[in-house]
Design a protein around this motif. Structure first.
Motif, PDB file in Angstrom:
ATOM      1  N   GLY A 126       0.954  -1.274   0.143  1.00  0.00           N
ATOM      2  CA  GLY A 126      -0.045   0.183  -0.141  1.00  0.00           C
ATOM      3  C   GLY A 126       0.985   1.157  -0.086  1.00  0.00           C
ATOM      4  N   ALA A 272      -3.692   7.327   2.387  1.00  0.00           N
ATOM      5  CA  ALA A 272      -4.092   6.083   2.013  1.00  0.00           C
ATOM      6  C   ALA A 272      -2.669   5.161   2.127  1.00  0.00           C
ATOM      7  CB  ALA A 272      -4.682   5.857   0.945  1.00  0.00           C
ATOM      8  N   GLN A 276      -3.229   1.935   4.836  1.00  0.00           N
ATOM      9  CA  GLN A 276      -3.862   1.049   4.136  1.00  0.00           C
ATOM     10  C   GLN A 276      -3.291  -0.424   4.731  1.00  0.00           C
ATOM     11  OE1 GLN A 276      -4.006   1.193  -0.228  1.00  0.00           O
ATOM     12  NE2 GLN A 276      -4.761  -0.725  -0.640  1.00  0.00           N
ATOM     13  N   HIS A 281      -7.081  -3.267   3.259  1.00  0.00           N
ATOM     14  CA  HIS A 281      -7.334  -2.913   1.962  1.00  0.00           C
ATOM     15  C   HIS A 281      -8.662  -2.432   1.534  1.00  0.00           C
ATOM     16  CE1 HIS A 281      -2.832  -3.559   0.734  1.00  0.00           C
ATOM     17  NE2 HIS A 281      -3.174  -4.692   1.053  1.00  0.00           N
ATOM     18  N   THR A 284     -10.295   0.501   3.454  1.00  0.00           N
ATOM     19  CA  THR A 284      -9.689   1.627   2.906  1.00  0.00           C
ATOM     20  C   THR A 284     -10.586   2.089   1.633  1.00  0.00           C
ATOM     21  OG1 THR A 284      -7.486   1.189   3.842  1.00  0.00           O
ATOM     22  CG2 THR A 284      -7.816   2.984   2.331  1.00  0.00           C
ATOM     23  N   ILE A 285     -10.695   0.950   0.888  1.00  0.00           N
ATOM     24  CA  ILE A 285     -11.261   1.391  -0.457  1.00  0.00           C
ATOM     25  C   ILE A 285     -12.904   1.586  -0.093  1.00  0.00           C
ATOM     26  CG2 ILE A 285     -12.438   0.226  -2.398  1.00  0.00           C
ATOM     27  CD1 ILE A 285      -9.792  -1.534  -2.519  1.00  0.00           C
ATOM     28  N   SER A 329      -5.171   2.707  -3.650  1.00  0.00           N
ATOM     29  CA  SER A 329      -5.778   1.389  -2.783  1.00  0.00           C
ATOM     30  C   SER A 329      -6.127   0.389  -3.565  1.00  0.00           C
ATOM     31  CB  SER A 329      -6.898   1.991  -1.812  1.00  0.00           C
ATOM     32  OG  SER A 329      -7.819   2.500  -2.539  1.00  0.00           O
TER      33      SER A 329
END
Length: 420
Positions: A126, A272, A276, A281, A284-285, A329
């Motif tokens: 990340g 991010a 992240q 992951h 975060t998205i 991300s």
């Protein structure tokens, strides 16, 4: 540095200047110009969709990721320079030049991303992805500053006066990719197949991966969610200039909006990258998808209530935050789920899905806008982001990383691909 280099095409050509140049200069009718631009964009994305998986598998098979990255960059930079010489009524020529340059740029993005598993680990993918993504927005800020000087300080605000900036975009790309030409090296080694031709071998490699799709089921699930929400992302990238123009922005206001978006996108990408790998992951998205839903609905509402300018600038901050975060991300999770010896192939699939969903999304947005109006089209875009968020719940991040790690440990290539 390559992320910084190709920003000249992504920003000046795809988003800010060339759409206005097409709709106002190359095509005399604004309505026909908007349609022509969306069709040019959708066609280029469609070609990238067709070529990405085969060229990605070929890059792994022959260890050509570096060579193909440099070749596509050179093609794009040279052809971008020639866009500045287009004249009114030359739509077919514009179509061919832009199409070839955009396809080269799109394929180059895939080859660039395919280096991520080689230069990172699942624990820092990340952060490494975010460094490149942040550099792209640093490049965007410099480009926007130069564009602002040209248009505002030198008072060159008419679309027909944008030709020098289109040429400059090509020069920027060519100069910016020089570090990759001189210093980038590929760690992979060729894995030739017994096939008669390179192309046949690439197809055999793809077929072998398809037979082992269960091994990468969580990557496949992510790709499905990614396809849905990327349609919305690509609509915003390709249509933001047109959307802003329809909201009544002049070129100076469009540049200011782009500056705000670039600053917040760069900060978002950097943030991010810091969180992240530890925060997760998919989580975060999900945060950035929530911002996209809000931004899309707010833009739809803006056409009805005519808010004060401050609202638009605040909304630009939200769009920038969502754009910078969702990009890095999404690329990072693909890197985390990809074993290094399949990087070209899997990032080719990533590019195919990204551009394929964009092709469908851009064409759909143009059609809905024409039939039902832009506010309805923006509500549909919000739905794309919402559905993508729901589909992320099917992705098990730890299982996806485990599958990639186990495959990398054995350097396993399915029977029939001829790995040696």
């Amino acid at each position: 540095m390559y992320d910084l280099a190709n920003q000249s095409f992504q920003l000046l050509i795809n988003t800010l200047l060339f759409p206005l140049f097409v709709t106002s200069v190359v095509v005399s009718s604004k309505e026909h110009g908007d349609t022509a631009w969306f069709m040019m964009s959708a066609t280029s994305l469609g070609l990238v969709v067709l070529l990405s998986p085969v060229l990605g598998a070929m890059a792994d098979q022959r260890a050509w990721k570096r060579e193909l990255l440099i070749a596509t960059g050179l093609i794009c930079s040279v052809l971008t320079f020639t866009l500045g010489f287009l004249q009114s009524g030359q739509l077919p020529i514009a179509f061919v030049i832009y199409l070839t340059a955009a396809v080269a740029c799109g394929l180059g993005e895939n080859f660039l991303g395919s280096f991520l598993p080689e230069i990172s680990t699942p624990r820092n993918v990340g952060r490494v992805s975010a460094i490149g993504w942040t550099m792209s927005y640093v490049g965007a800020l410099v480009l926007l500053g130069l564009t602002a000087v040209y248009t505002i300080v030198l008072d060159r605000k008419e679309p027909a006066e944008m030709r020098p900036m289109l040429c400059f975009a090509g020069v920027w790309f060519g100069v910016g990719m020089l570090p990759a030409v001189f210093w980038l090296r590929e760690k992979a080694t060729p894995s030739p197949t017994p096939a008669a031709t390179i192309v046949t071998g690439a197809f055999l490699r793809l077929a072998a991966s398809a037979r082992e799709s269960a091994r990468y089921r969580h990557l496949a699930r992510f790709f499905f969610a990614f396809a849905v929400y990327s349609a919305g992302t690509m609509i915003m990238i390709y249509g933001l200039g047109v959307i802003g123009n329809r909201l009544g922005f002049d070129l100076g206001q469009l540049i200011l909006m782009a500056v705000i978006i670039a600053v917040t996108a760069g900060a978002s990408a950097a943030a991010a990258g810091r969180v992240q790998d530890s925060f997760g992951h998919t989580r975060t998205i999900s945060v950035f998808l929530g911002l996209w839903v809000f931004a899309s609905l707010a833009m739809a509402a803006a056409e009805f209530i005519s808010p004060p300018p401050a609202v638009y600038w605040g909304l630009s901050c939200v769009i920038g935050t969502a754009l910078g975060g969702i990009g890095t991300s999404s690329r990072a999770i693909v890197g985390a789920f990809t074993p290094p010896h399949r990087a070209g192939e899997f990032f080719g699939l990533w590019g195919m899905i990204y551009k394929g969903s964009g092709m469908i999304g851009v064409a759909l947005f143009g059609l809905i806008s024409k039939v039902a109006g832009q506010p309805i089209a923006l509500i549909v875009v919000a739905g794309m982001f919402g559905l993508g968020w729901l589909l992320l719940f099917r992705v098990d991040e730890s299982e996806g990383i485990r599958a990639a790690t186990e495959d990398a440990a054995t350097d396993h290539i399915p029977s029939g691909s001829g790995h040696e």
